[in-house]
Design an enzyme around this catalytic site. Structure first.
Site, PDB file in Angstrom:
ATOM      1  N   HIS A 128      43.726  11.703  23.974  1.00  0.00           N
ATOM      2  CA  HIS A 128      43.920  13.091  24.409  1.00  0.00           C
ATOM      3  C   HIS A 128      44.961  13.165  25.525  1.00  0.00           C
ATOM      4  CE1 HIS A 128      39.596  14.098  22.972  1.00  0.00           C
ATOM      5  NE2 HIS A 128      40.433  14.763  22.194  1.00  0.00           N
ATOM      6  N   CYS A 148      35.777  14.593  30.035  1.00  0.00           N
ATOM      7  CA  CYS A 148      35.101  14.779  28.741  1.00  0.00           C
ATOM      8  C   CYS A 148      33.642  15.200  28.905  1.00  0.00           C
ATOM      9  CB  CYS A 148      35.124  13.488  27.937  1.00  0.00           C
ATOM     10  SG  CYS A 148      36.710  12.646  27.944  1.00  0.00           S
ATOM     11  N   ASP A 189      29.033  11.918  19.475  1.00  0.00           N
ATOM     12  CA  ASP A 189      30.010  12.181  20.540  1.00  0.00           C
ATOM     13  C   ASP A 189      29.725  13.469  21.305  1.00  0.00           C
ATOM     14  OD1 ASP A 189      32.186  10.078  20.413  1.00  0.00           O
ATOM     15  OD2 ASP A 189      32.052  10.643  18.305  1.00  0.00           O
TER      16      ASP A 189
HETATM   17  N1  GLY Z   1      34.592   9.200  21.355  1.00  0.00           N
HETATM   18  C1  GLY Z   1      35.227  10.385  21.741  1.00  0.00           C
HETATM   19  C2  GLY Z   1      36.127  10.906  20.695  1.00  0.00           C
HETATM   20  O1  GLY Z   1      36.739  10.108  20.003  1.00  0.00           O
HETATM   21  O2  GLY Z   1      36.264  12.071  20.520  1.00  0.00           O
END
Ligand code: GLY
Length: 262
Positions: A168, A255, A66
């Site tokens: 988030h 992100c 990630d």
């Molecule tokens: N795939 C991004 C996260 O779950 O942090």
């Protein structure tokens, strides 16, 4: 004077590794297409650069699937940067990998030491305040530790709530300009944006909520025509990025970069 919440001299991103196909996801909706994801990442970086900013692209980190979602590792403010402490155990090591890049740019670099957790995806800096959404990744102890730093730097921090089941806080909202937030109706119903102008995502296009205002551009995921038209009609310079593959990993526009002024 430009606003440090919308205008940036610099961004940092990280090239996706082949291991990205093993990235975390709330629901398995199929494997990301690696070549297409990398092409979309290149387009994202090129779009940031087209606004005049310098963009540093760090090397891929195969041991951290990630790691392309760099935003979760740090919060960059005009006074300095704060290294986060992710709530996802598999992502904890990404922070140390980001630290040297920020240490080279910021004189004042702080750390969240724990035991709490906090991820950058839960933090929206609007210029007038720092909004932090408690979530499955960000807890009260982590928020309190960040608050000690933001208080010292003269920023007001307001703790709010990320809706249950939403990864988030910024999965469901974005800053479009210092007065205007793009939000899902669900998140806005919590009352957390009182005092701001709020634009709601059209029904069925809630997945376009994670956009970024970056200098004069607004980067948003392609495939949400009503949302794109709404923002264009509001006068924003909308740039569409193919986010199909990052979306399979619950990732979006914010992100993929840290945005900063140095
Ligand atoms: N795939 C991004 C996260 O779950 O942090």
């Amino acid at each position: 004077m430009t606003n440090p919440a919308t205008h940036f001299t610099h961004a940092i991103s990280r090239r996706p590794g082949a291991s990205v196909t093993h990235g975390l996801r709330a629901e398995d909706r199929g494997a990301p297409d690696l070549a297409r994801l990398r092409a979309a990442h290149d387009a994202y970086v090129a779009t940031l650069r087209s606004t005049g900013a310098k963009v540093t692209v760090l090397d891929a980190l195969e041991e951290y699937p990630d790691a392309l979602f760099v935003e979760d590792t740090a919060l960059c403010l005009p006074e300095g940067a704060v290294m986060m402490r992710p709530g996802a155990a598999s992502r904890m090591g990404e922070v140390a990998q980001m630290r040297p890049a920020l240490a080279a740019l910021f004189e004042d670099l702080r750390d969240i030491h724990g035991p709490g957790h906090i991820e950058g995806g839960d933090i929206l800096f609007t210029g007038r305040e720092v909004l932090v959404g408690r979530s499955a990744r960000t807890d009260a102890t982590g928020v309190a530790e960040l608050r000690a730093v933001t208080d010292e730097w003269g920023h007001s921090l307001r703790e709010v709530q990320t809706p249950p089941g939403v990864l988030h806080f910024k999965t469901d909202c974005s800053l479009l300009d210092p007065e205007t937030i793009l939000s899902t109706k669900l998140l806005d119903a919590s009352g957390c944006f009182e005092g701001y102008r709020v634009l709601h995502l059209p029904d069925g296009e809630e997945a376009a909520a994670n956009a970024i205002r970056f200098n004069d551009a607004v980067l948003m995921p392609a495939g949400f025509p009503k949302a794109a038209e709404m923002l264009s009609d509001e006068g924003y310079d909308v740039r569409l990025i193919d986010n199909r593959d990052c979306a399979l990993l619950d990732g979006g526009m914010s992100c993929l970069s840290l945005r900063l002024n140095v």
